[in-house]
Scaffold this active site. Structure first.
Site, short mmCIF file in Angstrom:
data_model
loop_
_atom_site.label_atom_id
_atom_site.label_comp_id
_atom_site.label_asym_id
_atom_site.label_seq_id
_atom_site.Cartn_x
_atom_site.Cartn_y
_atom_site.Cartn_z
CB SER A 74 -0.83 0.05 1.24
OG SER A 74 -1.38 1.23 1.52
CE1 TYR B 208 -4.64 -1.75 4.51
CE2 TYR B 208 -3.60 0.26 4.04
CZ TYR B 208 -4.38 -0.74 3.32
OH TYR B 208 -4.29 -1.21 2.22
#
Length: 278
Positions: A161, A174
């Protein structure tokens, strides 16, 4: 239309989290390339929807129920896939995501502001997000890795990500988990380099998915303030589309294109990482 990679025809790919918006598009493209695809989800019904669309297009696919945090269920899934397809050549670790219990309301701390701050984050929610993204990748790689090593062209592709490089506000669990994916990708690449197994990752930029839609779009479909910041910082001035990931995916899993590429994370982000803001 993306050219056909004849080299991939007849191979078998396992995709964890395969019914997600991004991974389902990868599954359909691999099937179009002649790859037999096994889609893993905790809920097999979600996977069957993708399998149906692949089979309607003439491809070969299988939906398997498995929890990436449960080694026993992964072992059972591996047996079912090998029994059905005979081998596993490619593993895409796509299971992951975020959870409201691990997200702050404000972007920065202000004790006067209402809402959930860092100090209010739920420990279990934080651990769950980290585990789903990182530990799930670790366990799936352990379970399916031995089968991959039995083939001549093993390849693992992890999903990273933008938040792995510079952590995004509001999503500490995250961000930490995805940073660990980049590091783990490099570690695996070195550890298995002499076996011929290549391990790489893709770091998507900002794509509209089921999990982030409420953060990025208002009820009327307009951009939220956070979304406006993202578009402003993305030189191509748009969100990514699932099909934008497919070229990088095929490049990395096809050793005829990337046989000397391992331990890398490719950014597919519309220039987000390259832009300084000025």
């Amino acid at each position: 239309m993306i050219p056909i990679h004849d080299n991939l025809k007849g191979r078998v790919a396992v995709i964890t989290g395969g019914s997600g918006i991004l991974c389902s598009e990868m599954a359909r493209e691999l099937a179009r390339q002649g790859v037999k695809v096994a889609i893993l989800n905790r809920n097999a019904e979600k996977g069957r929807e993708i399998v149906d669309s692949i089979q309607e297009a003439g491809g070969t696919a299988l939906a398997v129920a498995a929890d990436v945090l449960d080694r026993t269920s992964l072992e059972q899934a591996k047996k079912e896939i090998v029994d059905q397809f005979g081998r596993i050549d490619i593993l895409i670790n796509g299971a992951g995501g975020n959870h409201p219990d691990a997200v702050t309301d404000p972007e920065s701390y202000d004790e006067q502001e209402e809402g959930k701050t860092f100090f209010d984050l739920d420990e279990n929610g934080f651990s769950n997000v980290f585990s789903t993204n990182f530990t799930g990748t670790f366990l799936a790689t352990q379970v399916f890795g031995k089968e991959l090593l039995k083939t001549g062209t093993p390849s693992i592709l992890n999903l990273s990500s933008m938040s792995s490089y510079s952590p995004l506000t509001k999503v500490p669990a995250y961000s930490a988990a995805k940073a660990s994916i980049n590091n783990f990708t490099m570690w695996l690449a070195v550890h298995f380099a002499e076996t011929g197994m290549r391990v790489n990752a893709i770091a998507p930029g900002f794509f509209l998915t089921t999990q982030n839609r409420d953060l990025l779009l208002n009820e009327d479909g307009s951009h939220t303030a956070r979304s406006t910041k993202i578009i402003t910082a993305t030189p191509m001035k748009r969100f990514g589309k699932p099909e934008d990931l497919l070229g990088a995916m095929l490049f990395l899993v096809d050793e005829s294109c990337s046989g000397f590429v391992t331990g890398t994370t490719i950014q597919v982000d519309g220039g987000f990482m390259a832009y300084s803001g000025v």
